[in-house]
Design an enzyme around this catalytic site. Structure first.
Site, PDB file in Angstrom:
ATOM      1  N   GLY A   1     -17.329  -6.940  -2.637  1.00 24.69           N
ATOM      2  CA  GLY A   1     -17.196  -8.210  -3.251  1.00 24.69           C
ATOM      3  C   GLY A   1     -18.124  -9.400  -2.562  1.00 24.69           C
ATOM      4  O   GLY A   1     -18.076  -9.596  -1.544  1.00 24.69           O
TER       5      GLY A   1
ATOM      6  N   CYS B   1     -12.575  -6.056  -4.319  1.00 25.59           N
ATOM      7  CA  CYS B   1     -12.137  -6.632  -3.300  1.00 25.59           C
ATOM      8  C   CYS B   1     -12.402  -5.616  -2.113  1.00 25.59           C
ATOM      9  O   CYS B   1     -12.471  -4.418  -2.287  1.00 25.59           O
ATOM     10  CB  CYS B   1     -10.794  -7.267  -3.444  1.00 25.59           C
ATOM     11  SG  CYS B   1     -10.670  -8.527  -4.389  1.00 25.59           S
TER      12      CYS B   1
ATOM     13  N   ASN C   1      -6.626  -5.680  -2.417  1.00 28.41           N
ATOM     14  CA  ASN C   1      -7.718  -5.150  -2.974  1.00 28.41           C
ATOM     15  C   ASN C   1      -6.872  -4.330  -4.144  1.00 28.41           C
ATOM     16  O   ASN C   1      -5.947  -3.337  -3.636  1.00 28.41           O
ATOM     17  CB  ASN C   1      -8.345  -4.145  -2.112  1.00 28.41           C
ATOM     18  CG  ASN C   1      -9.507  -3.177  -2.844  1.00 28.41           C
ATOM     19  OD1 ASN C   1      -9.698  -2.265  -2.435  1.00 28.41           O
ATOM     20  ND2 ASN C   1      -9.828  -3.644  -3.935  1.00 28.41           N
ATOM     21  N   GLY C   2      -7.335  -4.634  -5.322  1.00 29.52           N
ATOM     22  CA  GLY C   2      -6.527  -3.927  -6.615  1.00 29.52           C
ATOM     23  C   GLY C   2      -6.296  -5.036  -7.429  1.00 29.52           C
ATOM     24  O   GLY C   2      -6.834  -6.163  -7.520  1.00 29.52           O
TER      25      GLY C   2
ATOM     26  N   TYR D   1     -19.344   5.516  -6.802  1.00 31.95           N
ATOM     27  CA  TYR D   1     -20.266   4.501  -6.638  1.00 31.95           C
ATOM     28  C   TYR D   1     -19.784   3.192  -5.573  1.00 31.95           C
ATOM     29  O   TYR D   1     -20.402   2.639  -4.791  1.00 31.95           O
ATOM     30  CB  TYR D   1     -20.563   3.552  -8.090  1.00 31.95           C
ATOM     31  CG  TYR D   1     -21.325   2.393  -8.037  1.00 31.95           C
ATOM     32  CD1 TYR D   1     -22.537   2.358  -7.569  1.00 31.95           C
ATOM     33  CD2 TYR D   1     -20.643   1.127  -8.303  1.00 31.95           C
ATOM     34  CE1 TYR D   1     -23.362   1.210  -7.493  1.00 31.95           C
ATOM     35  CE2 TYR D   1     -21.144  -0.112  -8.204  1.00 31.95           C
ATOM     36  CZ  TYR D   1     -22.558  -0.195  -7.923  1.00 31.95           C
ATOM     37  OH  TYR D   1     -23.410  -1.411  -7.924  1.00 31.95           O
TER      38      TYR D   1
END
Ligand code: SF4
Length: 483
Positions: A42, A16, A117-118, A257
């Site tokens: 995402g 996310c 996010n996570g 990445y």
């Protein structure tokens, strides 16, 4: 439907990205711009929730930001000077609109919107307890657990209830929340996922990455520190530290990445770190060759670093078409296999008769690497030496990254020599864990406490994995309900 992006399909995928704006004209329009810059985090779904001073408004949809938030009428339906948004790739919770964030609930004290996010590593455990006590969940997302914990907390203020909720969860969370009183941004005590703060005139901005600030013309103020909660209301920006302090462990894979190379994560330029990893890779795994060839796009900075350090010329041996969408419906079975060449093609005139070093950022299942090596050989390369700008990925991530189960990770079931044979490369080598830390300007991992989470390489997870330990099939409960 066939994917035409074979080089990106065998990657770990970030779950996310989050973006929030407090006190800007047409805040939702600014959020749409910010989410556009975070699209790489995402691509499955996107959502924006706004607050107009009286009501919350929300639009959530499957698909990309462009296409869902590029029409005036969509943005006009999200009025107000406060808004937050989310782009999603699911790891827990199925692909369904009910899981698309920001999630929203009416709680005692007013509305509460949350973008996360996570991934929480004890969400299933807590969820089962809450369901036993009568909570009714509307989604299969781990994020909803936080809403129920806030709803059932007995503390008097919304902030106290939110802190109470977060003290019960484990894992990774960078959060942006909205209440009628203001906006709250918070990063978990280890700071596993990134979160930064910016300024756009009088507006305060929160974003997963600095690139989203750049794109909407905002100025970078600072990162939200691990374990920090920033509360913005009226003209006041308050920072509190509601958790016991621990040594931070941000995700090292953000540098390898996930993040865009034009972002700055935890004070490091992602592009510079990737080049430095390439240089470490060259020092550790040098091989004689005619060209260094990047696997586009994520292997490019590391390949530049490898070429500069080794003195072997950098060349583009794989050319990417920018005119092909992510998917393409094949008209007939007999040309289906040609689809993989729509997006990337070997530069035959360059490769014929040459020994090459092929640089990529990671190997997950190995299927993509095998295809690329074959593409190089078909184009006439006489030797293909694969070099990987991360250590072997041997363990799954439980902190918000889509990782195949461990048995499907090539490095979890093969030695490096076996992997080289599997992908049909003349040689294969990875940067070491210490090399990765040196590229971040830090001492070798073995000499000190690890400064990052590197669990997918080392298996040393920085938090308990309650769900994984208690419920071996972590996602069983969150599987799609049959139609
Ligand atoms: Fe990042 Fe790997 Fe840790 Fe997941 S396990 S947070 S991908 S370093």
């Amino acid at each position: 439907m066939l994917t035409t992006n074979p080089f990106d399909d065998d990657k770990l995928r970030e779950e996310c990205g989050v973006f929030g704006v407090y006190n800007a004209e047409s805040a939702a329009a600014v959020v749409a711009l910010g989410l556009h810059a975070l699209q790489h985090r995402g691509q499955e779904a996107a959502g924006i929730t706004s607050w107009d001073g009286a009501l919350f408004h929300s639009h959530r949809a499957m698909g990309h930001v462009a296409g869902n938030f590029d029409r005036d009428e969509t943005i006009r339906a999200l009025p107000g000077r406060v808004a937050c948004g989310h782009v999603r790739y699911s790891t827990t919770g199925e692909t369904a609109l009910r899981n698309v964030q920001p999630l929203f609930a009416e709680l005692a004290g007013g509305g509460f919107a949350i973008a996360h996010n996570g991934n929480l590593s004890n969400a299933i455990h807590i969820r089962q307890e809450l369901v036993r006590r009568g909570s009714i969940f509307q989604s299969t997302s781990d994020t909803e657990t936080i809403i129920h914990l806030v709803a059932t907390s007995t503390y008097p203020t919304m902030i106290d209830r939110f802190i109470d909720a977060l003290r019960r969860v484990e894992g990774a969370y960078s959060l942006i929340c909205m209440t009628p009183e203001g906006m709250i941004a918070c990063r978990d005590p280890l700071g596993i996922r990134p979160l930064v703060m910016g300024k756009l005139g009088d507006a305060t901005i929160f974003a997963s990455e600095t690139v989203a600030l750049d794109v909407c013309g905002a100025e970078f103020v600072r990162q939200i520190e691990p374990g920090e909660m920033v509360i913005v209301s009226d003209t006041l920006v308050r920072s509190i530290r509601p958790f016991a302090p621990v040594a931070p462990r941000p995700c090292v894979f953000e540098h390898v990445y996930f993040s865009r190379p034009d972002s700055v994560i935890d004070g490091h330029s992602v592009y510079s770190v990737r080049k430095a990893i390439g240089a470490e890779l060259a020092r550790e795994t040098l091989v004689e060759a005619d060209y260094v060839i990047p696997v586009p796009d994520s292997g490019v900075p590391a390949a530049i670093g490898y070429a500069q350090e080794s003195g072997i010329p950098f060349e583009l041996g794989i050319i990417r078409s920018h005119y092909v969408g992510r998917t393409f419906i094949q008209p007939a079975d007999n040309i289906r296999h040609l689809g993989v060449k729509l997006k990337h093609n070997a530069n035959r005139a360059l490769l014929e008769g040459k020994r090459i070093v092929l640089v990529d950022d990671s190997i997950v299942r190995g299927t993509t690497s095998m295809k690329i090596v074959q593409m190089m050989r078909d184009a006439g390369a006489t030797e293909v030496h694969m070099r990987i700008a991360s250590p072997p990925t041997r363990h799954s991530c439980f902190y918000g990254v889509d990782t195949p189960e461990r048995a499907k990770l090539l490095a979890a079931r093969m030695t490096v020599e076996e992997m080289a044979a599997y992908i049909n490369a003349d040689s294969l080598a990875f940067v070491s864990v210490d090399g990765l830390y040196r590229a971040l300007g830090e001492q070798c991992r073995a000499l000190g406490r690890p400064s990052h989470c590197d669990a997918c390489f080392t298996g040393e997870y920085p938090t308990p994995l309650t769900d994984h330990e208690e419920i071996p099939d972590q996602f069983a409960m969150l599987e799609p309900v049959p139609a």
